[in-house]
Design a protein around this motif. Structure first.
Motif, PDB file in Angstrom:
ATOM      1  N   UNK A 275      -4.537  -2.700  11.858  1.00  0.00           N
ATOM      2  CA  UNK A 275      -3.727  -1.602  12.869  1.00  0.00           C
ATOM      3  C   UNK A 275      -2.452  -1.002  12.041  1.00  0.00           C
ATOM      4  N   UNK A 276      -2.697  -0.797  10.777  1.00  0.00           N
ATOM      5  CA  UNK A 276      -1.618  -0.285  10.099  1.00  0.00           C
ATOM      6  C   UNK A 276      -1.505   1.058   9.993  1.00  0.00           C
ATOM      7  N   UNK A 277      -0.305   1.912  10.353  1.00  0.00           N
ATOM      8  CA  UNK A 277      -0.196   3.066  10.356  1.00  0.00           C
ATOM      9  C   UNK A 277      -0.067   3.763   8.821  1.00  0.00           C
ATOM     10  N   UNK A 278      -0.312   4.921   8.454  1.00  0.00           N
ATOM     11  CA  UNK A 278      -0.138   5.440   7.129  1.00  0.00           C
ATOM     12  C   UNK A 278       1.048   6.331   6.829  1.00  0.00           C
ATOM     13  N   UNK A 279       1.534   6.881   7.927  1.00  0.00           N
ATOM     14  CA  UNK A 279       2.572   7.954   7.877  1.00  0.00           C
ATOM     15  C   UNK A 279       3.981   7.388   8.114  1.00  0.00           C
ATOM     16  N   UNK A 280       4.272   6.007   8.249  1.00  0.00           N
ATOM     17  CA  UNK A 280       5.516   5.522   8.393  1.00  0.00           C
ATOM     18  C   UNK A 280       5.492   3.923   7.819  1.00  0.00           C
ATOM     19  N   UNK A 281       6.569   3.434   7.724  1.00  0.00           N
ATOM     20  CA  UNK A 281       6.647   1.916   7.162  1.00  0.00           C
ATOM     21  C   UNK A 281       5.901   1.169   8.247  1.00  0.00           C
ATOM     22  N   UNK A 282       5.151   0.257   7.935  1.00  0.00           N
ATOM     23  CA  UNK A 282       4.483  -0.769   8.754  1.00  0.00           C
ATOM     24  C   UNK A 282       4.238  -2.022   8.075  1.00  0.00           C
ATOM     25  N   UNK A 283       4.380  -3.051   8.564  1.00  0.00           N
ATOM     26  CA  UNK A 283       3.981  -4.420   7.893  1.00  0.00           C
ATOM     27  C   UNK A 283       3.621  -5.501   8.703  1.00  0.00           C
ATOM     28  N   UNK A 284       2.591  -6.223   8.398  1.00  0.00           N
ATOM     29  CA  UNK A 284       2.202  -7.410   8.978  1.00  0.00           C
ATOM     30  C   UNK A 284       2.262  -8.744   8.349  1.00  0.00           C
ATOM     31  N   UNK A 285       2.320  -9.875   9.239  1.00  0.00           N
ATOM     32  CA  UNK A 285       2.438 -11.219   8.516  1.00  0.00           C
ATOM     33  C   UNK A 285       1.393 -11.895   9.013  1.00  0.00           C
TER      34      UNK A 285
ATOM     35  N   UNK B 102      -8.541   1.818   3.109  1.00  0.00           N
ATOM     36  CA  UNK B 102      -8.564   2.342   4.363  1.00  0.00           C
ATOM     37  C   UNK B 102      -9.097   1.143   5.527  1.00  0.00           C
ATOM     38  N   UNK B 103     -10.199   0.401   5.073  1.00  0.00           N
ATOM     39  CA  UNK B 103     -10.650  -0.786   5.947  1.00  0.00           C
ATOM     40  C   UNK B 103      -9.610  -1.678   6.247  1.00  0.00           C
ATOM     41  N   UNK B 104      -8.684  -1.844   5.015  1.00  0.00           N
ATOM     42  CA  UNK B 104      -7.541  -2.990   5.290  1.00  0.00           C
ATOM     43  C   UNK B 104      -6.622  -2.597   6.382  1.00  0.00           C
ATOM     44  N   UNK B 105      -6.117  -1.215   6.319  1.00  0.00           N
ATOM     45  CA  UNK B 105      -5.298  -0.655   7.011  1.00  0.00           C
ATOM     46  C   UNK B 105      -5.879  -0.579   8.403  1.00  0.00           C
ATOM     47  N   UNK B 106      -7.073  -0.190   8.731  1.00  0.00           N
ATOM     48  CA  UNK B 106      -7.792  -0.537   9.965  1.00  0.00           C
ATOM     49  C   UNK B 106      -7.929  -1.923  10.565  1.00  0.00           C
ATOM     50  N   UNK B 107      -8.152  -2.723   9.739  1.00  0.00           N
ATOM     51  CA  UNK B 107      -8.178  -4.271  10.067  1.00  0.00           C
ATOM     52  C   UNK B 107      -7.069  -4.579  10.850  1.00  0.00           C
TER      53      UNK B 107
ATOM     54  N   UNK C  59       0.966  -1.239  -0.143  1.00  0.00           N
ATOM     55  CA  UNK C  59       0.085   0.160  -0.098  1.00  0.00           C
ATOM     56  C   UNK C  59       0.877   1.345  -0.017  1.00  0.00           C
ATOM     57  N   UNK C  60       0.565   2.238  -0.933  1.00  0.00           N
ATOM     58  CA  UNK C  60       1.441   3.508  -1.077  1.00  0.00           C
ATOM     59  C   UNK C  60       0.231   4.425  -0.710  1.00  0.00           C
ATOM     60  N   UNK C  61       1.038   5.572  -0.290  1.00  0.00           N
ATOM     61  CA  UNK C  61       0.110   6.917  -0.256  1.00  0.00           C
ATOM     62  C   UNK C  61      -0.544   6.993   1.150  1.00  0.00           C
ATOM     63  N   UNK C  62      -1.108   8.458   1.222  1.00  0.00           N
ATOM     64  CA  UNK C  62      -1.659   8.802   2.348  1.00  0.00           C
ATOM     65  C   UNK C  62      -2.946   8.403   2.450  1.00  0.00           C
ATOM     66  N   UNK C  63      -3.879   8.545   3.619  1.00  0.00           N
ATOM     67  CA  UNK C  63      -5.038   8.050   3.562  1.00  0.00           C
ATOM     68  C   UNK C  63      -5.991   8.261   2.665  1.00  0.00           C
ATOM     69  N   UNK C  64      -6.137   9.626   2.225  1.00  0.00           N
ATOM     70  CA  UNK C  64      -7.040  10.169   1.176  1.00  0.00           C
ATOM     71  C   UNK C  64      -6.770   9.675  -0.414  1.00  0.00           C
ATOM     72  N   UNK C  65      -5.498   9.205  -0.483  1.00  0.00           N
ATOM     73  CA  UNK C  65      -5.192   8.978  -1.817  1.00  0.00           C
ATOM     74  C   UNK C  65      -4.021   7.937  -1.967  1.00  0.00           C
TER      75      UNK C  65
END
Length: 298
Positions: free
Chosen positions: A51-61, A44-49, A7-13
Motif C-alpha cells: 500500500x505504498x504511495x509513489x508520489x510522496x515519502x512512504x516507508x513500511x517496516x 509496482x507489485x511491491x508497492x501495491x502489496x 524505491x525511487x521514481x514514478x510508477x512508469x519509471x
C-alpha cells in the motif's frame, strides 16, 4: 538483521536498490540481479502489496514473516525504528541468544570522532551533505554547477556543504563553511576516508549512488534528494519555511543583510511559489513536493 529496499521514481519509471545489514560471520544474503532492480512490474507489485504511495515519502517496516508492523508517512530516526524492532517476538529471541554469545555493538573512538564532528553544527549551522561514487559522476557535477555563485545565499542561511566522493580507502571529503555575513571567503576543511565512511553510515548514504541530504540545525534530516537539484531555489524555500530560519531572516532584514539581486530574488523568501524561468517539469515537481518539504521544522 535488517534489509532496506529503497524505491525511487514514478510508477512508469521506477528503480530500486537493496542493502543488507548483518553480522560479519553470517552467510551473505543472496544478491538480486540488476534486471530485477529495474523491473517496473515487480516494483509496482511491491508497492501495491504494501500500500505504498509513489508520489510522496512512504516507508513500511515488516517482521521476518514480511507482514507489516508499522507504516511511516514521514522520516523517523533509526533509533525509534530499532526500539520498535526490539519489541518483536522474533527479535526478543535473537537478543537473548546474542546476549548469551556476548554479541554487542562496540562503541569505538571513531564514534566519538563522528559525534564531535557533527556537534560542531548543532544549533549553529545547517548542513548540505552531498555524496557520490566519484568526482566525475554526472549527477555530482550537475549539483556542483547548481551551487556555483551561491556563497551569499548559502551563507545567509547558515549552510555548510559537505562533499564526499570515492569508495573504501579512496574515499575523501571536504567541508565548506560559507560565511554567515554573506561576504568574505569560504573556509574549507579536508576530511579523512575514515570520517567519510562514518558520516555515510550515520546518514545511511550509499557510496555507490549520488545523494544529497539537508540537515537542520537540530541535527535531523529535513529532506533528501536522490537526484541533483538544478535550481537551489527549492532547497532555499524549504529552509526559509522553517521557524528558526524565519527568526534569522527578521534579524538579518533589520540589519540590512541581503544578497545582490539574482535568480532567487536576492534575499530570498519565496512564499512557496515556483520562480519564473523554471521549466514546466520542475514547476510540477516543486508543487508535488511542496507539502512534504514544508512539513518539517528546524
Amino acid at each position: 538483521k535488517i534489509s532496506i529496499v529503497t524505491i525511487f521514481g514514478p510508477l512508469t519509471n521506477s528503480t530500486m536498490k537493496i542493502d543488507h545489514f548483518q553480522l560479519d560471520n553470517e552467510k551473505p544474503m543472496k544478491v538480486i540481479g540488476e534486471d530485477d532492480l529495474l523491473d517496473v512490474d515487480l516494483i509496482t507489485e511491491l508497492r501495491k502489496e504494501y500500500g505504498m504511495t509513489y508520489n510522496d515519502f512512504f516507508m513500511v517496516l515488516t517482521d521476518l514473516d514480511m507482514r507489516v508492523k508499522q507504516y511511516y508517512e514521514v522520516p523517523i530516526s533509526m533509533k525509534s525504528v530499532f526500539d520498535l524492532v526490539d519489541t518483536f517476538q522474533s527479535r526478543i529471541k535473537e537478543m537473548e541468544k546474542q546476549k548469551r554469545d556476548g554479541i554487542t555493538c562496540k562503541r569505538e573512538d571513531k564514534t566519538r570522532s563522528l559525534e564531535n564532528f557533527l556537534s560542531r553544527f548543532r544549533w549553529r549551522r545547517r548542513l548540505l551533505v552531498i555524496s557520490a561514487p566519484n568526482d566525475e559522476e554526472w549527477a555530482y557535477q550537475q549539483q556542483l554547477y547548481a551551487l556555483t555563485g551561491q556563497a551569499c545565499n548559502m551563507g545567509l542561511r547558515h549552510l555548510a556543504v559537505l562533499k564526499m566522493v570515492g569508495m573504501g580507502v579512496d574515499a575523501n571529503g571536504v567541508l565548506e563553511l560559507y560565511p554567515i555575513n554573506g561576504s568574505s571567503s569560504v573556509e574549507r576543511e579536508d576530511l579523512t576516508s575514515g570520517l567519510v565512511k562514518d558520516i555515510r553510515n550515520y546518514f545511511q548514504v550509499s557510496p555507490e549512488y549520488f545523494s544529497m541530504l539537508l540537515v537542520g540545525k537540530d541535527g535531523n534530516v529535513k529532506s533528501w534528494y536522490p537526484s541533483p537539484m538544478w535550481s537551489m531555489a527549492i532547497v532555499y524555500d524549504l529552509i526559509d519555511s522553517m521557524q528558526l530560519r524565519r527568526q534569522e531572516m527578521a534579524i538579518q532584514q533589520s540589519l540590512g543583510m541581503r544578497c545582490p539581486e539574482d535568480e532567487y530574488g536576492g534575499y530570498g523568501y519565496h512564499h512557496g511559489y515556483p520562480h519564473q524561468g523554471y521549466e514546466e517539469g520542475y514547476q510540477d515537481d516543486y508543487r508535488h513536493h511542496e507539502g512534504y518539504y514544508h512539513r518539517y521544522q528546524d
